[in-house]
Scaffold this active site. Sequence first.
Site, PDB file in Angstrom:
ATOM      1  N   ARG A  40      -6.185   0.221  -0.990  1.00  0.00           N
ATOM      2  CA  ARG A  40      -7.058   0.454   0.140  1.00  0.00           C
ATOM      3  C   ARG A  40      -7.225  -0.811   0.980  1.00  0.00           C
ATOM      4  O   ARG A  40      -7.558  -1.874   0.469  1.00  0.00           O
ATOM      5  CB  ARG A  40      -8.413   0.942  -0.324  1.00  0.00           C
ATOM      6  CG  ARG A  40      -9.128   1.683   0.758  1.00  0.00           C
ATOM      7  CD  ARG A  40     -10.534   2.050   0.400  1.00  0.00           C
ATOM      8  NE  ARG A  40     -11.362   1.761   1.564  1.00  0.00           N
ATOM      9  CZ  ARG A  40     -11.505   2.594   2.584  1.00  0.00           C
ATOM     10  NH1 ARG A  40     -10.920   3.753   2.583  1.00  0.00           N
ATOM     11  NH2 ARG A  40     -12.251   2.254   3.625  1.00  0.00           N
TER      12      ARG A  40
ATOM     13  N   LYS B  33       0.846  -1.203   0.000  1.00  0.00           N
ATOM     14  CA  LYS B  33       0.000   0.000   0.000  1.00  0.00           C
ATOM     15  C   LYS B  33       0.877   1.247   0.000  1.00  0.00           C
ATOM     16  O   LYS B  33       0.720   2.151  -0.815  1.00  0.00           O
ATOM     17  CB  LYS B  33      -0.886  -0.001   1.247  1.00  0.00           C
ATOM     18  CG  LYS B  33      -1.655   1.275   1.438  1.00  0.00           C
ATOM     19  CD  LYS B  33      -2.152   1.420   2.873  1.00  0.00           C
ATOM     20  CE  LYS B  33      -2.837   2.752   3.077  1.00  0.00           C
ATOM     21  NZ  LYS B  33      -4.104   2.875   2.363  1.00  0.00           N
TER      22      LYS B  33
ATOM     23  N   CYS C  16     -26.464   2.753   0.301  1.00  0.00           N
ATOM     24  CA  CYS C  16     -25.832   3.240  -0.914  1.00  0.00           C
ATOM     25  C   CYS C  16     -25.494   2.045  -1.813  1.00  0.00           C
ATOM     26  O   CYS C  16     -25.557   0.911  -1.378  1.00  0.00           O
ATOM     27  CB  CYS C  16     -24.600   4.066  -0.609  1.00  0.00           C
ATOM     28  SG  CYS C  16     -23.795   3.713   0.936  1.00  0.00           S
TER      29      CYS C  16
ATOM     30  N   HIS D  50     -19.212  11.079  -4.345  1.00  0.00           N
ATOM     31  CA  HIS D  50     -17.933  10.381  -4.543  1.00  0.00           C
ATOM     32  C   HIS D  50     -16.981  11.169  -5.417  1.00  0.00           C
ATOM     33  O   HIS D  50     -15.870  10.740  -5.677  1.00  0.00           O
ATOM     34  CB  HIS D  50     -18.184   8.992  -5.130  1.00  0.00           C
ATOM     35  CG  HIS D  50     -19.081   8.175  -4.250  1.00  0.00           C
ATOM     36  ND1 HIS D  50     -20.443   8.214  -4.367  1.00  0.00           N
ATOM     37  CD2 HIS D  50     -18.804   7.359  -3.208  1.00  0.00           C
ATOM     38  CE1 HIS D  50     -20.976   7.430  -3.438  1.00  0.00           C
ATOM     39  NE2 HIS D  50     -20.013   6.907  -2.724  1.00  0.00           N
TER      40      HIS D  50
ATOM     41  N   CYS E  69     -24.761  10.141  -0.176  1.00  0.00           N
ATOM     42  CA  CYS E  69     -24.122   9.407   0.922  1.00  0.00           C
ATOM     43  C   CYS E  69     -23.497  10.446   1.860  1.00  0.00           C
ATOM     44  O   CYS E  69     -23.644  11.649   1.642  1.00  0.00           O
ATOM     45  CB  CYS E  69     -23.064   8.463   0.334  1.00  0.00           C
ATOM     46  SG  CYS E  69     -22.435   7.255   1.506  1.00  0.00           S
TER      47      CYS E  69
HETATM   48  N1  GLN Z   1     -24.049   8.122   8.193  1.00  0.00           N
HETATM   49  C1  GLN Z   1     -22.937   7.675   7.441  1.00  0.00           C
HETATM   50  C2  GLN Z   1     -22.167   8.871   6.920  1.00  0.00           C
HETATM   51  O1  GLN Z   1     -22.760   9.832   6.580  1.00  0.00           O
HETATM   52  C3  GLN Z   1     -23.354   6.785   6.289  1.00  0.00           C
HETATM   53  C4  GLN Z   1     -22.178   6.241   5.520  1.00  0.00           C
HETATM   54  C5  GLN Z   1     -22.507   5.195   4.453  1.00  0.00           C
HETATM   55  O2  GLN Z   1     -23.612   5.044   4.032  1.00  0.00           O
HETATM   56  N2  GLN Z   1     -21.531   4.464   3.991  1.00  0.00           N
HETATM   57  O3  GLN Z   1     -20.965   8.856   6.819  1.00  0.00           O
HETATM   58 ZN    ZN Z   2     -24.026   5.778   1.921  1.00  0.00          ZN
END
Ligand code: GLN
Ligand code: ZN
Length: 770
Positions: A529, A18, A657, A708, A740
């Site tokens: 990762r 890594k 997600c 993302h 997310c």
């Molecule tokens: N509550 C978490 C965040 O906002 C949700 C993260 C996720 O869905 N992977 O970081």
């Molecule tokens: Zn999420």
Amino acid sequence: MQTHNLGYPRIGSNRALKKASEQYWAGKISLADLLGKGKEITEQNWKLQQEAGIDLIPSNDFSYYDQILDMSLTVGAIPKRYNQVVLTKTNNELDLYFAMARGYQKDGLDITAMEMTKWFDTNYHYIVPEFYKNQAFSLFSSKIVTEFVRAKQLGIKSKPVIIGPVSYLLLGKEKEAGFDKLDLIKKLLPVYLQILGELKNHGAEWIQFDEPFLALDIDEKAKEAFNFAYAEIRKQFPTLKILVATYFEGLKDNLTLATSLPITALHIDLVRSPEQLDDVLNAIPKEMILSLGLVDGRNIWKNDFEQSLSFLKKAVAKLGSDHLLIAPSCSLLHSPCDLDLETDEKTLGPEVKQWLAFAKQKIDEVVMLKKLASETPDDTAIAKLAENKKAIANRKSSKLIHNEGIKQRVDAITSKDSKRLNAFSSRKKIQQEILNLPLFPTTTIGSFPQTAEVRSWRAQFKKGEISQSQYDALLKKETEETIRWQEEIGIDVLVHGEFERNDMVEYFGEQLNGFVFTKNGWVQSYGSRCVKPPIIYGDVNRPKAMTVYWTEFAQSLTKTLVKGMLTGPVTILQWSFVRNDQPRSLTCNQIALAIRDEVIDLEKAGIKIIQIDEPAIREGLPLRKADWKNYLKWAVNAFKIAASGVQDETQIHTHMCYSEFNDIIEHIADMDADVITIECSRSQMELLDAFADFNYPNEIGPGVYDIHSPRVPSKEEMVQLLEKAKAVIPIDQLWVNPDCGLKTRHWAETKQALVEMVAAAQEMRTEVLV
Ligand code: GLN
Ligand code: ZN
């Protein structure tokens, strides 16, 4: 009887790969340095297995990023867009390879990466091969041969590992219409034959073909492809020892197919599917060698020698010991490297440690099983067996693990515990009155940017450089600023930002009984990762409230609603190493009760909206469709146990997600969360169709922008997406939120994006009024 291994972790025991890869990508070390590190790791791994006494040591299990991407490069399945890389760069194979894995933004080029997806039901991700209508294959990289030769020079006649041709095709994706990827087998096979020819010329005796799809639901066409491919290989190489490896599931309906292939040896996973042993022993032809996957490659528990020996004895009696191989269940890629590195007794005490085995220890276990299976095991072997029995017995009765109170509480769960007091339709009215939210209410998924600064506070606190009260004061300041800012831009349901959390599972695991953590138990997730999953070793309960302090603090700062934020039981289970001495469903129910208590405590503290994240619920689906129903039943029920301890007026949210919901939508609906927020923006709201077709009754927040990427979306884009959502979902069911959590983003882009998002929601509201 011989021992072998299917693959060894390649990240290096201190995540050396890594570190080296990331330095190379940052231009801080040279290609020669990186290649040197790769050589060092492979040599260490080979020597370690040789010294342990493994008879057939794998080669080509090492990879600079991913073994499936290695194969795409090997057979020249390089998508056209990467041609430019080769032309403008110094023609370095590894740069091209990394461009395929990570995209390429250099020399005025901007080429997207290949897609990445989960490797079966593990947390490892592979790079999805791309296939085109006129797909051609030709030998491009000879890594597999070079590695074999290098091991040979070190005095190791290795067993090269290669993804089998049928599984390789099935793992890929057709990037245009008008053909079936399985039809490519005829074009692909000549390259495999060429590789085999070269390996044979260099003296290879055994080749391991990984064909995990042989243990999955496959159609007739795939079955034909298996028959065709291995008949061709056998025809060309009548004396080559071909081992076909299956794992993660039992052969089941593919048993006849697998045992009738013209191969030398077949590997089966007896950890995942111990019940297949009898059937396989009955079906396997006399001349075929059976490889028994006895040592769990997916989990961290010590092997139960007595149980493995009983399997071995049965197999010896039926096939004779010269027709048997002993191995881990699957590649050890999914295990942490070395338990000996866990020297901190405060993190991992000796009692729990004696129950564990990481990759290096698993190799020893495989060798020890061979010794114990011999007719005259020596004294050391006998002593090891006694030691193993003691550890196994100790684990069965340990007070550390077993808590009668928790067991009784789980036993006492009734169907009432997984049901809200009243149906959603009546809850909705009560909630509307109390919460008084506008149409298209805005919220976020929980976390706000975890800046380097926030992470440095936690590091300082852990090292004892700052006190608890100093740490809390810093977090409070950050939380307060975040609350103020959300109020300012007009978000309707606020979050506290999760600054106190390292990771959404670790944060809860650290506060629950029944969990331990390692210092070095890293496992590769993708590329460079790595993740360090917690270990659930015992009965789980919650000694005290886990999130009330921070949620209450945040709510005390504002009159606007603050949403409590929890990780759900299925996700905690899914992203941990789970105990193997009881069903997963039982462990999940224990976690569910702990989360339920937390939900109730949040309600008592005056929190009116509580989110229970379950991003992992879909990825927990079993590999075989026949097992889905049972899983969904207990997983959904565990969520409901966690969510149903509250009054009707408390609004429960959940978040998921990366989920394709089409095939499980009724179960998602069954979770009965008042609001679900999902990822939707990358698919341009296509994911919503499942909800629309199903007439999903509860409220939905389809993510309106992709978190993302650092890109800031415009209000107009989000309005457009919301219009799409509005076309299929009634407006009084819609929420407005990102995809997310925002923890990986920077503040600058987060602020801009959320201002645009609020504006988009406002525009939608005005539109409804006119
Ligand atoms: N509550 C978490 C965040 O906002 C949700 C993260 C996720 O869905 N992977 O970081
Ligand atoms: Zn999420």
